[in-house]
Design an enzyme around this catalytic site. Structure first.
Site, PDB file in Angstrom:
ATOM      1  N   LEU A  66      -1.851   0.404  -2.443  1.00 61.32           N
ATOM      2  CA  LEU A  66      -1.449   0.337  -3.840  1.00 61.32           C
ATOM      3  C   LEU A  66      -1.895  -0.955  -4.504  1.00 61.32           C
ATOM      4  O   LEU A  66      -2.087  -1.007  -5.710  1.00 61.32           O
ATOM      5  CB  LEU A  66       0.077   0.457  -3.955  1.00 61.32           C
ATOM      6  CG  LEU A  66       0.696   1.756  -3.436  1.00 61.32           C
ATOM      7  CD1 LEU A  66       2.213   1.651  -3.442  1.00 61.32           C
ATOM      8  CD2 LEU A  66       0.250   2.927  -4.305  1.00 61.32           C
ATOM      9  N   GLY A  67      -2.014  -1.996  -3.716  1.00 63.28           N
ATOM     10  CA  GLY A  67      -2.396  -3.286  -4.287  1.00 63.28           C
ATOM     11  C   GLY A  67      -2.534  -4.344  -3.214  1.00 63.28           C
ATOM     12  O   GLY A  67      -2.203  -4.125  -2.038  1.00 63.28           O
ATOM     13  N   GLU A  68      -3.055  -5.493  -3.624  1.00 65.44           N
ATOM     14  CA  GLU A  68      -3.246  -6.628  -2.735  1.00 65.44           C
ATOM     15  C   GLU A  68      -2.620  -7.853  -3.384  1.00 65.44           C
ATOM     16  O   GLU A  68      -2.630  -7.998  -4.611  1.00 65.44           O
ATOM     17  CB  GLU A  68      -4.740  -6.888  -2.506  1.00 65.44           C
ATOM     18  CG  GLU A  68      -5.525  -5.698  -1.967  1.00 65.44           C
ATOM     19  CD  GLU A  68      -5.390  -5.531  -0.481  1.00 65.44           C
ATOM     20  OE1 GLU A  68      -4.867  -6.472   0.162  1.00 65.44           O
ATOM     21  OE2 GLU A  68      -5.801  -4.491   0.044  1.00 65.44           O
ATOM     22  N   GLY A  69      -2.087  -8.737  -2.567  1.00 66.28           N
ATOM     23  CA  GLY A  69      -1.526  -9.978  -3.086  1.00 66.28           C
ATOM     24  C   GLY A  69      -1.612 -11.079  -2.061  1.00 66.28           C
ATOM     25  O   GLY A  69      -2.218 -10.920  -0.991  1.00 66.28           O
ATOM     26  N   GLY A  70      -1.002 -12.242  -2.400  1.00 65.36           N
ATOM     27  CA  GLY A  70      -1.012 -13.357  -1.470  1.00 65.36           C
ATOM     28  C   GLY A  70      -0.287 -13.040  -0.183  1.00 65.36           C
ATOM     29  O   GLY A  70      -0.577 -13.605   0.871  1.00 65.36           O
ATOM     30  N   PHE A  71       0.672 -12.125  -0.245  1.00 70.96           N
ATOM     31  CA  PHE A  71       1.439 -11.742   0.934  1.00 70.96           C
ATOM     32  C   PHE A  71       0.627 -10.837   1.848  1.00 70.96           C
ATOM     33  O   PHE A  71       0.679 -10.951   3.068  1.00 70.96           O
ATOM     34  CB  PHE A  71       2.713 -11.019   0.483  1.00 70.96           C
ATOM     35  CG  PHE A  71       3.660 -10.659   1.587  1.00 70.96           C
ATOM     36  CD1 PHE A  71       4.737 -11.465   1.884  1.00 70.96           C
ATOM     37  CD2 PHE A  71       3.491  -9.499   2.331  1.00 70.96           C
ATOM     38  CE1 PHE A  71       5.624 -11.134   2.901  1.00 70.96           C
ATOM     39  CE2 PHE A  71       4.358  -9.150   3.350  1.00 70.96           C
ATOM     40  CZ  PHE A  71       5.429  -9.984   3.629  1.00 70.96           C
ATOM     41  N   GLY A  72      -0.118  -9.933   1.268  1.00 74.69           N
ATOM     42  CA  GLY A  72      -0.873  -8.956   2.043  1.00 74.69           C
ATOM     43  C   GLY A  72      -1.085  -7.703   1.228  1.00 74.69           C
ATOM     44  O   GLY A  72      -1.144  -7.742   0.005  1.00 74.69           O
ATOM     45  N   SER A  73      -1.188  -6.571   1.906  1.00 77.92           N
ATOM     46  CA  SER A  73      -1.441  -5.294   1.239  1.00 77.92           C
ATOM     47  C   SER A  73      -0.152  -4.510   1.055  1.00 77.92           C
ATOM     48  O   SER A  73       0.794  -4.633   1.839  1.00 77.92           O
ATOM     49  CB  SER A  73      -2.430  -4.455   2.062  1.00 77.92           C
ATOM     50  OG  SER A  73      -3.663  -5.121   2.190  1.00 77.92           O
ATOM     51  N   ASP A 131       8.299 -17.881  -9.986  1.00 78.09           N
ATOM     52  CA  ASP A 131       6.945 -17.316  -9.959  1.00 78.09           C
ATOM     53  C   ASP A 131       6.840 -16.133 -10.913  1.00 78.09           C
ATOM     54  O   ASP A 131       6.300 -15.085 -10.568  1.00 78.09           O
ATOM     55  CB  ASP A 131       6.579 -16.900  -8.535  1.00 78.09           C
ATOM     56  CG  ASP A 131       5.064 -16.777  -8.347  1.00 78.09           C
ATOM     57  OD1 ASP A 131       4.311 -17.389  -9.133  1.00 78.09           O
ATOM     58  OD2 ASP A 131       4.637 -16.077  -7.416  1.00 78.09           O
TER      59      ASP A 131
END
Length: 437
Positions: free
Chosen positions: A91-98, A220
């Protein structure tokens, strides 16, 4: 509008005098002491801290995991629910992971066949990523205890060997960031009314966090952390950098400077002193992004326009120049009066002096007045109909987020809370995470 719109506001000192006299909120149609249209204060509401027996001050990982009121999943359960974390379910990617799409039984929470049961979003920690166990535990701590209609619901977590996962309710329309900045025939520009609806929902979420019920500083707030349900209701996500607010007679929390470039308040960058007014500044940045359709930082813009706040600030205080800031894709769907009021609110949230920024309760009251105003444009219901088909093929796909990271130390840079179940006393919500910064 009277004298408050008699001419452009050329300096912030002029605007401060308006704020001190209450004239700013008079311009917005809001009493400076207003809590909400319903006349209720946040501290008196019944929005809940969900766990009935939350320890007052959990000091360890075990304390936190035992105190939260969510399910503990096994890794194999989530592996099955997401079809082995298939790439086409991302669904998406971020600093945490996928983040992966999955399905579970709505009653037993057991893994279900795709297309059946309840849809979930599973965030899987990238062990090579920027964020790690500390942020994962912080998010479990806050979302595992706090419940509000404008916070994303945490369903459960997985802590198994080196695996760290979080399981959330699925948000069909993805992030506000995608709707504002993703240029695609599949995503139509948000109307003025929808932007104001989303701004109000996000403001209510922040106001709840700042209330005596929670006393949390989000730290944040940005467009990628505002998610939208099928009706464009905004919900705050990603609590990995959240902090307990100051207690007793303290005015701030001293902490390592963390956040996202372009959104952090100037006094926080300069001193590391974190207050609820730091979140108000970040809200001002996001509101300005919603008004302008521009990113907080964009090096692809012409010289002098890379930093949105610095570029827009001279225009926000001017009755005539404000329209230079507004997103051309809005196509004059707004009333001039509504646009000016929204600009005044953004300008005040972005005050360089924290003491001159409104509280989030006041922001909510101002945005509720804008919701009541008769603006020209498509209604949220009509826009949902026009947008629904175009987004559904991949509703939550996200462009890569600008990662939350430690910022250079000297870089310049709610209506009342909706009720849920019974709420405990305020001391039950005062948490201290030993591993947090």
């Amino acid at each position: 509008m009277g004298n408050c719109w008699g001419g452009p506001v050329k300096t912030e000192s002029t605007f401060r005098s308006l704020f001190a006299s209450g004239a700013v909120f008079s311009c917005l149609g809001v009493n400076s002491k207003s809590q909400s249209r319903e006349g209720k204060t946040l501290s008196g509401s019944s929005s809940k801290v969900s766990a009935a027996s939350v320890p007052a001050t959990p000091l360890s990982e075990d304390d936190i995991l035992q105190s939260v009121n969510v399910k503990s999943f096994t890794f194999n359960e989530l592996k099955t629910a997401t079809r082995n974390f298939r790439p086409d379910s991302v669904l998406g990617e971020g600093g945490f992971g996928s983040v992966f799409k999955g399905w579970i039984d709505e009653h037993t929470f057991a893994a279900a066949k795709p297309g059946t049961g309840m849809v979930i979003a599973v965030k899987k920690l990238n062990q090579e990523g920027v964020q790690g166990h500390r942020e994962w535990l912080t998010e479990v701590n806050y979302l595992g205890q706090l419940s509000h209609r404008h916070l994303v619901k945490l369903i459960g977590y997985c802590l198994e060997d080196e695996q760290r996962l979080l399981v959330y309710e699925f948000m069909p329309r993805g992030s506000l960031e995608n709707h504002l900045f993703r240029r695609s025939s599949y995503v139509q520009p948000l109307s003025w009314n929808l932007r104001m609806k989303i701004a109000l929902g996000a403001a209510k979420g922040l106001a709840f966090l700042h209330s005596d019920m929670a006393k949390v500083i989000y730290r944040d707030f940005k467009t990628s952390n505002v998610l939208l349900d099928s009706n464009y209701n905004a919900k705050l996500s990603d609590f990995g950098l959240a902090k307990d607010g100051p207690t007793d007679d303290k005015s701030h929390v001293s902490t390592r400077i963390m956040g996202t470039h372009g959104y952090a308040a100037p006094e926080y960058l300069a001193t590391g002193h974190l207050t609820t007014k730091s979140d108000v500044y970040s809200f001002g940045v996001v509101l300005l992004e919603m008004l302008s359709g521009r990113r907080a930082l964009d090096n692809n813009r012409p010289t002098g326009e890379h930093n949105l706040v610095e570029w827009a600030r001279p225009y926000l205080g001017s009755k005539r120049k404000i329209f230079r800031v507004l997103d051309a894709r809005l196509e004059r769907q707004y009333s001039p009066d509504g646009a000016r009021k929204a600009a005044v609110l953004a300008f005040q949230c972005l005050s360089l002096e924290a003491s001159y920024r409104p509280t989030m309760d006041q922001v909510v009251a101002a945005l509720e007045e804008l919701q009541d105003a008769t603006d020209i444009g498509m209604s949220p219901r009509n826009e949902q109909k026009s947008n629904g088909q175009s987004i559904s093929s991949n509703p939550h796909k996200s462009t890569p987020r600008r990662r939350s990271e430690e910022l250079p130390h000297r870089r310049k840079a709610t209506r009342a809370v909706e009720s849920s179940s019974a709420s405990p006393s305020s001391h039950q919500v005062k948490r201290r995470i030993a591993v947090a910064c």
